[in-house]
Design an enzyme around this catalytic site. Structure first.
Site, PDB file in Angstrom:
ATOM      1  CG  ASN A 122      -3.788  -4.467   3.859  1.00 43.27           C
ATOM      2  OD1 ASN A 122      -3.266  -4.426   2.766  1.00 43.27           O
ATOM      3  ND2 ASN A 122      -3.103  -4.390   4.982  1.00 43.27           N
TER       4      ASN A 122
ATOM      5  NE  ARG B 192      -1.984  -1.452   3.501  1.00 41.69           N
ATOM      6  CZ  ARG B 192      -2.196  -1.029   4.745  1.00 41.69           C
ATOM      7  NH1 ARG B 192      -3.254  -0.306   5.032  1.00 41.69           N
ATOM      8  NH2 ARG B 192      -1.371  -1.351   5.711  1.00 41.69           N
TER       9      ARG B 192
END
Length: 92
Positions: A38, A20
């Site tokens: 996530n 990320r």
């Protein structure tokens, strides 16, 4: 060129490997707004809003991600129209 919104689901070893954060750096380099988060199934969701060519470049980058990741699949799905687009690229 008109901006586009794309939603990608990335599967493989993509959690716990700075996926990320690395996606945020790449998106900001490409002047893309959006989010990376996530998901409970172990995948990562990326929603990208920006110039079509830049979003396509991000999509190509998502195919491999950062060095620690192992990307098995990148799936494009319809974006959620109800979700507002962030002012910049964020990580949740």
């Amino acid at each position: 060129m008109d901006p586009v919104v794309r939603r990608f689901l990335i599967f493989g070893k993509v959690q716990g490997v700075y996926f990320r954060h690395s996606t945020r750096l790449e998106a900001r380099r490409l002047a893309i707004r959006g989010i990376a988060r996530n998901l409970p199934d172990g995948s990562v969701e990326v929603v990208a809003h920006g110039d079509a060519a830049a979003v396509e470049e991000l999509r190509a980058w998502l195919q491999h991600g950062p060095a620690e990741a192992r990307v098995d699949e990148v799936r494009e799905t319809a974006p959620d129209d109800a979700q507002p687009i962030a002012e910049r690229f964020e990580v949740n």
